[in-house]
Design an enzyme around this catalytic site. Sequence first.
Site, PDB file in Angstrom:
ATOM      1  N   TRP A 151       1.279  -1.303  -0.009  1.00  0.00           N
ATOM      2  CA  TRP A 151      -0.092   0.165   0.357  1.00  0.00           C
ATOM      3  C   TRP A 151       0.966   0.954   0.089  1.00  0.00           C
ATOM      4  O   TRP A 151      -0.072   2.195  -0.803  1.00  0.00           O
ATOM      5  CB  TRP A 151      -1.075   0.140   1.016  1.00  0.00           C
ATOM      6  CG  TRP A 151      -2.230  -0.685   0.880  1.00  0.00           C
ATOM      7  CD1 TRP A 151      -2.580  -1.883   1.781  1.00  0.00           C
ATOM      8  CD2 TRP A 151      -3.126  -1.194   0.414  1.00  0.00           C
ATOM      9  NE1 TRP A 151      -3.252  -3.138   0.773  1.00  0.00           N
ATOM     10  CE2 TRP A 151      -3.665  -2.377   0.146  1.00  0.00           C
ATOM     11  CE3 TRP A 151      -3.665  -0.430  -1.037  1.00  0.00           C
ATOM     12  CZ2 TRP A 151      -4.814  -2.754  -0.714  1.00  0.00           C
ATOM     13  CZ3 TRP A 151      -4.618  -0.698  -2.044  1.00  0.00           C
ATOM     14  CH2 TRP A 151      -5.541  -1.389  -1.980  1.00  0.00           C
ATOM     15  N   ASP A 223      -1.112   6.559   6.663  1.00  0.00           N
ATOM     16  CA  ASP A 223      -2.320   5.293   5.537  1.00  0.00           C
ATOM     17  C   ASP A 223      -3.090   4.385   7.052  1.00  0.00           C
ATOM     18  O   ASP A 223      -2.512   3.961   7.198  1.00  0.00           O
ATOM     19  CB  ASP A 223      -2.165   4.924   4.332  1.00  0.00           C
ATOM     20  CG  ASP A 223      -3.432   4.034   4.077  1.00  0.00           C
ATOM     21  OD1 ASP A 223      -4.288   3.415   4.777  1.00  0.00           O
ATOM     22  OD2 ASP A 223      -3.121   3.488   2.979  1.00  0.00           O
ATOM     23  N   LYS A 247     -12.039  -1.852   6.246  1.00  0.00           N
ATOM     24  CA  LYS A 247     -11.525  -3.025   7.383  1.00  0.00           C
ATOM     25  C   LYS A 247     -11.457  -3.336   8.886  1.00  0.00           C
ATOM     26  O   LYS A 247     -11.687  -3.725   9.270  1.00  0.00           O
ATOM     27  CB  LYS A 247     -10.022  -2.526   7.138  1.00  0.00           C
ATOM     28  CG  LYS A 247      -9.272  -1.985   5.539  1.00  0.00           C
ATOM     29  CD  LYS A 247      -9.109  -3.551   4.705  1.00  0.00           C
ATOM     30  CE  LYS A 247      -9.097  -3.305   3.451  1.00  0.00           C
ATOM     31  NZ  LYS A 247      -7.691  -1.675   2.916  1.00  0.00           N
TER      32      LYS A 247
HETATM   33  C1  LIG Z   1      -7.155  -1.499   1.682  1.00  0.00           C
HETATM   34  C2  LIG Z   1      -6.638   0.167   2.185  1.00  0.00           C
HETATM   35  C3  LIG Z   1      -6.439   0.316   1.160  1.00  0.00           C
HETATM   36  C4  LIG Z   1      -7.727   0.581  -0.196  1.00  0.00           C
HETATM   37  O1  LIG Z   1      -8.329   1.155   0.769  1.00  0.00           O
HETATM   38  P1  LIG Z   1      -9.209   1.776  -0.584  1.00  0.00           P
HETATM   39  O2  LIG Z   1     -10.245   2.042   0.634  1.00  0.00           O
HETATM   40  O3  LIG Z   1      -9.559   0.114  -1.239  1.00  0.00           O
HETATM   41  O4  LIG Z   1      -9.249   2.082  -1.480  1.00  0.00           O
HETATM   42  C5  LIG Z   1      -5.291   1.343   1.557  1.00  0.00           C
HETATM   43  N1  LIG Z   1      -4.498   1.472   1.844  1.00  0.00           N
HETATM   44  C6  LIG Z   1      -4.361   0.153   3.258  1.00  0.00           C
HETATM   45  C7  LIG Z   1      -3.285   0.551   4.547  1.00  0.00           C
HETATM   46  C8  LIG Z   1      -5.489  -0.639   3.221  1.00  0.00           C
HETATM   47  O5  LIG Z   1      -5.353  -1.576   4.435  1.00  0.00           O
END
Ligand SMILES: *Cc1c(COP(=O)(O)O)cnc(C)c1O
Length: 418
Positions: A151, A223, A247
């Site tokens: 990511w 993030d 998540k």
């Molecule tokens: C799932 C995830 C993303 C992408 O998320 P979306 O909402 O599908 O764009 C980005 N960063 C991390 C750490 C993730 O687990």
Amino acid sequence: MAAMPVSSARPSGARVGVCRVGGGARAGVRTSAAASSAASSSLDLAGVSGGRVYNFSAGPACIYEDVLTTASSEMMNWENSGTSVMEMSHRGKEFMGIHAKAIADLRELLSIPDNYQVLFLQGGASLQFASIPLNLASAEDTADYVTTGSWGAKAIGEGKKFLKNANEAASTKSSGFTSIPATSEWSLSDDAKYVHICANETIQGVEFKTDVVPANGAPLIADMSSNFVSKPIDVSKYGIIYAGAQKNVGPAGLTVVIVRDDLIGNARADCPTMQNYAIMAENDSMYNTPPCYSIYMAGLVFDKLNKMGGLEAVEKVNIEKCAHIYDAIAGSDGFFNCPVDMTCRSAMNIPITIVNEDADKRAELEKAFIAEAGDLGMVALKGHRSVGGMRASIYNAMPIEGAEALAAFMKEFKAKHA
Ligand SMILES: *Cc1c(COP(=O)(O)O)cnc(C)c1O
């Protein structure tokens, strides 16, 4: 082991794909597939009942069962409004109240200081990869990125489209994304507009265990999609925290962005309106129609987490949960492996491999593991296609019984196949 697919055996109308919470045996109807498998296994998966499964999916992921029950009971007629939340005007007092309470509850949960705004946006964490440079830097500017997994790699990849210098200050790619480089080893830029990290790499299972401080003094952008509200953090150490909701919070469609006031209002002239933090903040995240139902569900979760005793209590359970699985790996005499450095093993996503010199045998065992676990009602354990093996995602809403059941299954599987 019975090979009957769980899906075909599940009674019609039973739900799939969400784990139950609350623990302990319950007088429910076990799926016949789980029951028949359990008969040939010494495991008693008491938590798997009522046609539901332990869902180890990385996202969309399990949601607290009592939250689903509340949402279900409020589905047709929310608090005597005569409509479901999905049917309400986002400008009406009912939804405005739901929205405001969700923000207030999140502020309480994370002790968010007053000089931060909470934005409820769309486009996923992935859109923030572009929104961050568009709001914080000009095209000629520099920003630093620390890459500790897939990511983080996507974040800098997108950053490069919008910045003359998206500097990779550190990367653990060459060692397979299994560690966190010490901040003293980051090659930061003096003129960086920000430093970006991924607090928990969902695919590799690598997690920052403390709130770090970049030495160049630039705002830290994190993030936190896959470890958001899983443990206490010091929000004041961050410039921006962002997370897709699917998540650790609730349904997909909502992206939470927590942004410090001084980082709002500096967007480029060509920053799309929908990505402009200032416009979203001025309009209370309702410049256009927000993802109303996802916000409502997120609000139910934030309220529940506060009532559970806040993030200290949540973290305690999360540590206990991941310890069951890491202990099962450590106690397997090398049958199972987790490639991640001990110091940064994620409490949320655990990559697990089976060790075997014979690649075909290894693949066969991993396939059998996933299939047999599935027969027992433990689903979505397949590792990400980029890393293979297995992966157990055990977000907040995964009950401790789910982690215990997986650990017990791992011991049994090893005894049978070692
Ligand atoms: C799932 C995830 C993303 C992408 O998320 P979306 O909402 O599908 O764009 C980005 N960063 C991390 C750490 C993730 O687990």
